[in-house]
Motif scaffolding. Structure first.
Motif, PDB file in Angstrom:
ATOM      1  N   THR A  54       0.797  -1.234   0.000  1.00 16.11           N
ATOM      2  CA  THR A  54       0.000   0.000   0.000  1.00 16.11           C
ATOM      3  C   THR A  54       0.827   1.281   0.000  1.00 16.11           C
ATOM      4  OG1 THR A  54      -0.181   0.149   2.431  1.00 16.11           O
ATOM      5  CG2 THR A  54      -1.799  -1.217   1.285  1.00 16.11           C
ATOM      6  N   LYS A  55       2.130   1.193   0.248  1.00 18.69           N
ATOM      7  CA  LYS A  55       2.949   2.401   0.366  1.00 18.69           C
ATOM      8  C   LYS A  55       4.152   2.357  -0.569  1.00 18.69           C
ATOM      9  CE  LYS A  55       0.326   3.713   3.841  1.00 18.69           C
ATOM     10  NZ  LYS A  55      -0.617   4.850   3.721  1.00 18.69           N
ATOM     11  N   GLY A  56       3.980   1.721  -1.717  1.00 15.09           N
ATOM     12  CA  GLY A  56       5.087   1.578  -2.656  1.00 15.09           C
ATOM     13  C   GLY A  56       5.646   2.904  -3.126  1.00 15.09           C
ATOM     14  N   SER A  57       4.764   3.893  -3.328  1.00 16.08           N
ATOM     15  CA  SER A  57       5.216   5.207  -3.788  1.00 16.08           C
ATOM     16  C   SER A  57       6.142   5.852  -2.762  1.00 16.08           C
ATOM     17  CB  SER A  57       4.012   6.110  -4.041  1.00 16.08           C
ATOM     18  OG  SER A  57       4.425   7.405  -4.414  1.00 16.08           O
ATOM     19  N   TRP A  58       5.786   5.736  -1.484  1.00 21.16           N
ATOM     20  CA  TRP A  58       6.625   6.318  -0.426  1.00 21.16           C
ATOM     21  C   TRP A  58       7.969   5.590  -0.370  1.00 21.16           C
ATOM     22  CZ3 TRP A  58       9.246   4.831   3.902  1.00 21.16           C
ATOM     23  CH2 TRP A  58       9.632   5.831   4.795  1.00 21.16           C
ATOM     24  N   LEU A  59       7.960   4.292  -0.492  1.00 24.23           N
ATOM     25  CA  LEU A  59       9.207   3.527  -0.448  1.00 24.23           C
ATOM     26  C   LEU A  59      10.149   3.942  -1.566  1.00 24.23           C
ATOM     27  CD1 LEU A  59       7.777  -0.045   0.293  1.00 24.23           C
ATOM     28  CD2 LEU A  59       9.007   1.430   1.905  1.00 24.23           C
ATOM     29  N   ARG A  60       9.595   4.206  -2.743  1.00 24.79           N
ATOM     30  CA  ARG A  60      10.436   4.619  -3.874  1.00 24.79           C
ATOM     31  C   ARG A  60      10.976   6.029  -3.657  1.00 24.79           C
ATOM     32  NH1 ARG A  60       5.981   2.047  -6.251  1.00 24.79           N
ATOM     33  NH2 ARG A  60       6.511   0.055  -7.238  1.00 24.79           N
ATOM     34  N   THR A  61      10.144   6.912  -3.099  1.00 24.44           N
ATOM     35  CA  THR A  61      10.560   8.289  -2.867  1.00 24.44           C
ATOM     36  C   THR A  61      11.680   8.363  -1.834  1.00 24.44           C
ATOM     37  OG1 THR A  61       8.325   9.070  -3.370  1.00 24.44           O
ATOM     38  CG2 THR A  61       9.764  10.582  -2.170  1.00 24.44           C
ATOM     39  N   HIS A  62      11.613   7.500  -0.817  1.00 27.44           N
ATOM     40  CA  HIS A  62      12.612   7.506   0.253  1.00 27.44           C
ATOM     41  C   HIS A  62      13.534   6.298   0.115  1.00 27.44           C
ATOM     42  CE1 HIS A  62       9.128   9.826   1.631  1.00 27.44           C
ATOM     43  NE2 HIS A  62      10.010  10.576   2.250  1.00 27.44           N
ATOM     44  N   PHE A  63      13.907   6.031  -1.130  1.00 32.08           N
ATOM     45  CA  PHE A  63      14.594   4.791  -1.448  1.00 32.08           C
ATOM     46  C   PHE A  63      15.911   4.633  -0.684  1.00 32.08           C
ATOM     47  CE2 PHE A  63      17.196   1.896  -3.892  1.00 32.08           C
ATOM     48  CZ  PHE A  63      16.302   0.868  -4.139  1.00 32.08           C
ATOM     49  N   SER A  64      16.733   5.683  -0.662  1.00 29.21           N
ATOM     50  CA  SER A  64      18.045   5.577  -0.020  1.00 29.21           C
ATOM     51  C   SER A  64      17.908   5.257   1.463  1.00 29.21           C
ATOM     52  CB  SER A  64      18.823   6.884  -0.206  1.00 29.21           C
ATOM     53  OG  SER A  64      20.100   6.796   0.377  1.00 29.21           O
ATOM     54  N   LEU A  65      16.997   5.949   2.133  1.00 25.71           N
ATOM     55  CA  LEU A  65      16.747   5.679   3.552  1.00 25.71           C
ATOM     56  C   LEU A  65      16.348   4.225   3.775  1.00 25.71           C
ATOM     57  CD1 LEU A  65      15.910   6.489   6.538  1.00 25.71           C
ATOM     58  CD2 LEU A  65      13.646   6.948   5.571  1.00 25.71           C
ATOM     59  N   VAL A  66      15.391   3.760   2.984  1.00 27.11           N
ATOM     60  CA  VAL A  66      14.872   2.399   3.146  1.00 27.11           C
ATOM     61  C   VAL A  66      15.961   1.376   2.859  1.00 27.11           C
ATOM     62  CG1 VAL A  66      13.213   0.718   2.252  1.00 27.11           C
ATOM     63  CG2 VAL A  66      12.503   3.093   2.623  1.00 27.11           C
ATOM     64  N   TYR A  67      16.678   1.573   1.753  1.00 35.90           N
ATOM     65  CA  TYR A  67      17.644   0.566   1.315  1.00 35.90           C
ATOM     66  C   TYR A  67      18.750   0.356   2.350  1.00 35.90           C
ATOM     67  CZ  TYR A  67      20.049  -2.324  -2.113  1.00 35.90           C
ATOM     68  OH  TYR A  67      20.607  -3.388  -2.755  1.00 35.90           O
ATOM     69  N   HIS A  68      19.273   1.450   2.872  1.00 29.96           N
ATOM     70  CA  HIS A  68      20.382   1.319   3.816  1.00 29.96           C
ATOM     71  C   HIS A  68      19.923   0.747   5.148  1.00 29.96           C
ATOM     72  CE1 HIS A  68      23.810   3.226   1.707  1.00 29.96           C
ATOM     73  NE2 HIS A  68      22.844   3.796   1.004  1.00 29.96           N
ATOM     74  N   SER A  69      18.724   1.085   5.582  1.00 29.03           N
ATOM     75  CA  SER A  69      18.288   0.620   6.903  1.00 29.03           C
ATOM     76  C   SER A  69      17.860  -0.846   6.894  1.00 29.03           C
ATOM     77  CB  SER A  69      17.154   1.501   7.445  1.00 29.03           C
ATOM     78  OG  SER A  69      16.039   1.492   6.580  1.00 29.03           O
ATOM     79  N   ILE A  70      17.225  -1.314   5.829  1.00 24.97           N
ATOM     80  CA  ILE A  70      16.743  -2.698   5.854  1.00 24.97           C
ATOM     81  C   ILE A  70      17.889  -3.691   5.780  1.00 24.97           C
ATOM     82  CG2 ILE A  70      14.475  -2.139   4.901  1.00 24.97           C
ATOM     83  CD1 ILE A  70      15.459  -3.226   2.212  1.00 24.97           C
ATOM     84  N   PHE A  71      18.955  -3.346   5.053  1.00 19.21           N
ATOM     85  CA  PHE A  71      20.078  -4.282   4.966  1.00 19.21           C
ATOM     86  C   PHE A  71      20.946  -4.238   6.211  1.00 19.21           C
ATOM     87  CE2 PHE A  71      19.027  -4.421   0.451  1.00 19.21           C
ATOM     88  CZ  PHE A  71      19.223  -5.760   0.179  1.00 19.21           C
ATOM     89  N   SER A  72      20.901  -3.146   6.964  1.00 19.66           N
ATOM     90  CA  SER A  72      21.657  -3.116   8.215  1.00 19.66           C
ATOM     91  C   SER A  72      21.022  -4.037   9.244  1.00 19.66           C
ATOM     92  CB  SER A  72      21.721  -1.682   8.765  1.00 19.66           C
ATOM     93  OG  SER A  72      20.430  -1.227   9.129  1.00 19.66           O
ATOM     94  N   GLN A  73      19.729  -4.335   9.076  1.00 14.84           N
ATOM     95  CA  GLN A  73      19.033  -5.241   9.991  1.00 14.84           C
ATOM     96  C   GLN A  73      19.055  -6.676   9.457  1.00 14.84           C
ATOM     97  OE1 GLN A  73      17.193  -3.992  12.730  1.00 14.84           O
ATOM     98  NE2 GLN A  73      17.101  -1.818  12.303  1.00 14.84           N
ATOM     99  N   ASN A  74      18.940  -6.808   8.129  1.00 16.48           N
ATOM    100  CA  ASN A  74      18.994  -8.121   7.459  1.00 16.48           C
ATOM    101  C   ASN A  74      17.825  -9.034   7.835  1.00 16.48           C
ATOM    102  OD1 ASN A  74      20.346  -9.633   5.516  1.00 16.48           O
ATOM    103  ND2 ASN A  74      21.357 -10.902   7.046  1.00 16.48           N
TER     104      ASN A  74
END
Length: 489
Positions: A125-145
């Motif tokens: 439901t929030k794909g647009s937001w995820l794409r807009t804040h891509f750098s934030l999302v990408y770096h944080s999700i892989f730091s948690q794994n």
């Protein structure tokens, strides 16, 4: 046959949470400014995190154990407790960034069910937001794994648009697991030799002791790089590189490769039909992403408030040039961070989304007029201040732009650098947005469009001259914040 009464059970457990008697755990959050009471038995059986924590904490004289989680906000932790006790999570009226932060907190507390639900919710439901804040999302999700679905969602984007990650300023701080996950993809849309270059760049950045000049490297230096890249090197498609690429790019770093692999690469270039001992990975597939000429879409404007001409003018002011930039030589990219019509007009949203970003331009469209006003801040915005604080800089400026009935643009540089930009305390960010000395955005209703809380001084305090002819307070219809990034040649 079994009768289930979960609703009543949930209600009773929520009542237990709200009952301030018989608790034996206190959790302090938000820099110890807020505290919650809870019951150890409930926490232990609902979260393995709390089970471990409580086992290692000695109770005080009243038999109460204390846990400190300074980085968690009270609002998020309240929802975490509501879930732990009653299995209820109310996300009504919650901004997407809040839901995202809640997911990270749920993962930290090892609440797998809640984490998975929120991860799925964001993707669906929030794909647009995820794409807009891509750098934030990408770096944080892989730091948690722990976010496999989000990792796949993001990598599906990166393989098509690799510059999002590989050309980002934060590339060298990328988690190893993130880089390896991309190298494994057969559909990564990059030339293999460029992938190799980025892998070497990332590896060198992880070890600050390596000499700058490759000619000065010792055997130990190459061994260090080889160890750093041991998870990455097996995923390079060496046997699909040209002889020139091997000589120019691979050969200088041949010492980080296994001897058999280097031997096989050279043999394959000379005798491609002869079998080798090393594994030959398949070439990466190339997707057809270009549209035929008749189907090409026009470039979407980068801003809903300003034009390319305005961007050239602002770039000229940033560089203090006497000769103005034109549309062909603008040296900066205007990278959108926030747009009111997309992300909302709550002042807190500004502080949440712009935190940590330096070299930013705030642009405001005034309600009821043709005015476009704004300010440039070379410093990084900071949402963690306990107290209000003036920030010093000699390079900030405020402005109004030529538009409609506005005949000429006005540039007003900072006059007193010590009072250039005002950073609002955490407690006041619910009402106050950015402030550039004489120009500020405020809303007592926590929505810049709902009241006349914005203002520009006529009697200047911090800047050279006023940027509006009117001293009246005003509302806005939209605002945008851009990060100004110098283009690479």
């Amino acid at each position: 046959m079994s009768l289930k009464f979960f609703d009543k059970l949930s209600q009773n457990l929520i009542e237990l949470l709200n009952d301030k008697e018989d608790y034996n755990v206190i959790i302090e959050v938000e820099n110890k400014e807020k505290s919650f009471t809870a019951h150890s038995n409930v926490l232990k059986f609902r979260s393995s995190y709390f089970r471990r924590e409580l086992e290692n904490i000695q109770p005080n004289e009243n038999n109460i154990k204390s846990i400190i989680k300074s980085s968690i906000s009270a609002q998020i932790f309240n929802i975490i407790l509501q879930y732990i006790y009653g299995g209820i999570v109310d996300l009504k009226n919650c901004e997407t960034r809040f839901i995202y932060d809640l997911m990270l907190a749920a993962d930290e507390f090892e609440l797998e069910e809640l984490t998975n639900k929120l991860e799925t919710l964001l993707i669906e439901t929030k794909g647009s937001w995820l794409r807009t804040h891509f750098s934030l999302v990408y770096h944080s999700i892989f730091s948690q794994n722990d976010f496999k679905k989000l990792e796949e969602f993001c990598n599906d984007i990166v393989v098509k648009y690799p510059k999002l990650i590989f050309d980002a300023d934060e590339f060298t701080s990328l988690e190893e697991s993130a880089l390896v996950s991309l190298l494994k993809r057969n559909d990564l849309q990059m030339e293999e030799v460029k992938i190799w270059d980025y892998v070497i760049k990332w590896g060198i950045a992880q070890t600050s002791t390596l000499p700058t000049n490759l000619d000065d490297w010792t055997k130990e230096n190459f061994l260090t790089l080889k160890t750093t890249l041991q998870q990455c090197l097996p995923h390079i498609r060496y046997f699909h590189l040209s002889s020139i690429e091997v000589v120019d790019k691979i050969e200088p770093y041949r010492k980080i490769l296994d001897k058999q692999l280097w031997k096989d690469i050279n043999q394959h270039l000379l005798i491609p039909d002869r079998p080798v001992k090393s594994i030959i990975l398949p070439p990466r597939s190339v997707l057809v992403t270009e549209l035929p000429p008749h189907a090409e879409k026009p470039r979407e404007p980068f801003s809903t408030i300003i034009s390319d001409e305005h961007a050239a003018e602002i770039s000229t002011w940033i560089d203090r040039r006497e000769t103005a930039y034109n549309l062909t030589n603008i040296p900066y990219k205007f990278e959108l961070i926030l747009r009111g019509t997309r992300d909302g007009f709550a002042p807190q949203t500004f502080w949440n989304m712009c935190h940590g970003h330096a070299c930013t331009v705030v642009l405001v469209k005034v309600k009821g007029t043709d005015e476009i006003i704004g300010g440039y801040n070379p410093l990084a915005w900071d949402n963690s201040n306990i107290d209000d604080e003036w920030m010093e800089t000699k390079d900030s400026f405020i402005f109004s732009l030529k538009n409609g009935n506005i005949q000429n643009s006005i540039l007003s540089r900072v006059k007193y650098p010590r009072v250039a930009v005002y950073y609002i305390s955490k407690n006041d960010q619910i009402n106050w947005g950015p402030r550039f000395g004489d120009f500020w955005m405020c809303s007592k209703k926590s929505d810049f469009t709902l009241d006349d809380g914005c203002s520009c001084r006529r009697n200047v305090l911090s800047y050279e001259k006023p940027i509006r002819s009117s001293s009246s307070w005003f509302s806005i219809i939209n605002y945008e914040v851009f990060k100004i990034i110098r283009k690479t040649i």
